[in-house]
Design a protein around this motif. Structure first.
Motif, PDB file in Angstrom:
ATOM      1  N   LEU A  41     -16.761 -14.710 -36.203  1.00 44.26           N
ATOM      2  CA  LEU A  41     -17.696 -13.724 -35.673  1.00 44.26           C
ATOM      3  C   LEU A  41     -18.733 -13.318 -36.715  1.00 44.26           C
ATOM      4  CD1 LEU A  41     -18.724 -11.730 -33.592  1.00 44.26           C
ATOM      5  CD2 LEU A  41     -16.850 -10.196 -34.204  1.00 44.26           C
ATOM      6  N   LEU A  42     -18.301 -13.079 -37.932  1.00 43.59           N
ATOM      7  CA  LEU A  42     -19.248 -12.676 -38.967  1.00 43.59           C
ATOM      8  C   LEU A  42     -20.204 -13.824 -39.312  1.00 43.59           C
ATOM      9  CD1 LEU A  42     -16.885 -10.581 -41.268  1.00 43.59           C
ATOM     10  CD2 LEU A  42     -18.583  -9.751 -39.617  1.00 43.59           C
ATOM     11  N   ALA A  43     -19.695 -15.061 -39.269  1.00 43.48           N
ATOM     12  CA  ALA A  43     -20.575 -16.214 -39.492  1.00 43.48           C
ATOM     13  C   ALA A  43     -21.610 -16.322 -38.368  1.00 43.48           C
ATOM     14  CB  ALA A  43     -19.743 -17.492 -39.587  1.00 43.48           C
ATOM     15  N   ALA A  44     -21.188 -16.034 -37.140  1.00 46.94           N
ATOM     16  CA  ALA A  44     -22.126 -16.059 -36.011  1.00 46.94           C
ATOM     17  C   ALA A  44     -23.194 -14.979 -36.180  1.00 46.94           C
ATOM     18  CB  ALA A  44     -21.363 -15.854 -34.701  1.00 46.94           C
ATOM     19  N   CYS A  45     -22.805 -13.838 -36.689  1.00 43.48           N
ATOM     20  CA  CYS A  45     -23.767 -12.746 -36.893  1.00 43.48           C
ATOM     21  C   CYS A  45     -24.857 -13.149 -37.887  1.00 43.48           C
ATOM     22  CB  CYS A  45     -23.044 -11.497 -37.378  1.00 43.48           C
ATOM     23  SG  CYS A  45     -22.050 -10.691 -36.092  1.00 43.48           S
TER      24      CYS A  45
END
Length: 394
Positions: free
Chosen positions: A241-245
């Motif tokens: 999720l943080l990589a997607a952000c």
């Protein structure tokens, strides 16, 4: 009927979600007029009693390490404890005596992570019928998760093959099984368990989630607010999720993260540095869900059952979820477009960006969640188990 539930623990002592489901089921069965007991482990010896109409039959744990202290124990002690659990004939005899004294028609076993599989032999010897609920992957995985080294296991490791063979030897005496989702049942059968049971004795019965549907949501304005709710551990997909952000536009969105990491969240804060991400620590689920537009459940392991998804739907909050495990069943029931490949940060970012571009008015509304919520009511779960018990007793 006389029904005895067996679980590693039982409320008021709660470690995970399984024991909450056991208590909900047992108390509902009492309300239907059955004689119901619950046998489970306690750290210290306790007297037999009653809780909300259920006869509670605590059994003092004989394990080397109490379950909530296992992770702090040295590795050698953890290994010895796990092996000792599986061959603890004294603990099996304890439960055998309790079964004989209670004289149940049905013995319903649940999370057996802390219990020896010989209990199923004791049930068969008593003349009672046995039903087992697959809440996790304990029968085929020594960690009960089918997750290791940052990824879901597609094959069994050598340690799991050994422990699984031992447990499977006794699991053959189980008369019927219920899985909390279709992927859980399919995974056990894939690895060789319960293939001999027909669909009449191997069923999917979703856990009940006793959460009342919320009223109309307040109108929200401003930037789209995404949310993450759960433990901050790799298998929950927080890193994805943080990589997607990182791939989202720099403005027009927020991410609120509700949950704790066992060893602190410093590593995750580093991954989110410079992004509009807020770490809240522990938060009340309902209050948290009322502050977001959409929940992201990016799990990279086979979630047996997606409680957070159901909680979100009950609050009228749509979900983007991984196409894996029970998450795929729950979220896919609303629409396939809300599923993304597990671990694929680019695909997740594209879906989140589409939500931003389409706006709040394009998000699914509460009627879209009605079928899922109707399938997880306590009455639906209770009816499902009544039918399975009747099949076994017939």
């Amino acid at each position: 009927m006389r029904i005895l539930h067996i679980s590693s623990v039982y409320p008021p002592h709660v470690v995970g979600g399984a024991e909450k489901v056991v208590a909900m089921l047992a108390e509902a069965q009492v309300a239907r007029g059955h004689r119901v007991g619950a046998a489970y482990l306690t750290r210290e010896a306790q007297d037999t009693g009653e809780r909300h109409g259920v006869i509670v039959l605590p059994q003092r744990s004989r394990n080397l390490v109490w379950m909530e202290e296992v992770f702090a124990a040295p590795r050698a002690m953890r290994t010895a404890n796990k092996l000792g659990q599986m061959v603890d004939y004294r603990a099996a005899a304890d439960f055998g005596r309790t079964i004989a004294a209670f004289r149940p028609d049905i013995v319903h076993t649940h999370s057996m992570v802390e219990l020896p599989p010989m209990i199923w032999s004791a049930i068969a010897a008593s003349g009672a019928k046995s039903v087992h609920t697959l809440h996790d992957y304990d029968l085929i995985c020594s960690r009960a998760s089918l997750f290791r080294n940052g990824r879901s296991c597609e094959t069994l490791h050598s340690s799991c093959r050994v422990t699984g063979a031992w447990k499977g030897r006794f699991a053959r005496s189980i008369d019927a099984v219920a899985a909390v989702s279709a992927p859980v049942l399919a995974t056990h059968r894939h690895f060789g368990l319960f293939r001999e049971l027909g669909d009449d004795r191997a069923r999917v019965i979703w856990n009940a989630v006793d959460v009342p549907a919320a009223g109309p949501r307040a109108v929200r304005r401003g930037d789209i607010t995404f949310g993450f709710l759960g433990r901050l551990v790799p298998e929950k997909g927080i890193e994805t999720l943080l990589a997607a952000c990182r791939l989202l536009p720099p403005h027009g969105w927020w991410l609120r993260v509700a949950g704790r990491a066992q060893e602190g969240d410093a590593a995750y804060r580093t991954l989110a540095e410079g992004l509009p991400v807020e770490f809240l620590g522990f938060a009340d689920p309902d209050a948290f869900l009322d502050t977001i537009d959409l929940l992201v459940v990016p799990s990279i392991w086979r979630e047996p059952f997606g409680l957070t998804v159901v909680e979100a739907y009950a609050r009228g909050v749509p979900v983007i979820g991984s196409r894996l495990g029970a998450i795929a069943d729950l979220v896919g029931a609303v629409g396939e477009e809300w599923l993304v490949a597990p671990g694929d940060a680019a695909a997740l970012a594209a879906r989140m960006a589409a939500v931003m571009a389409e706006g709040r008015e394009a998000l699914p509304q509460p009627p879209a969640f009605a079928n899922v919520l109707a399938a997880v009511t306590p009455t639906r779960m209770l009816d499902g188990y009544d039918a399975l018990y009747a099949e076994v007793l017939a």
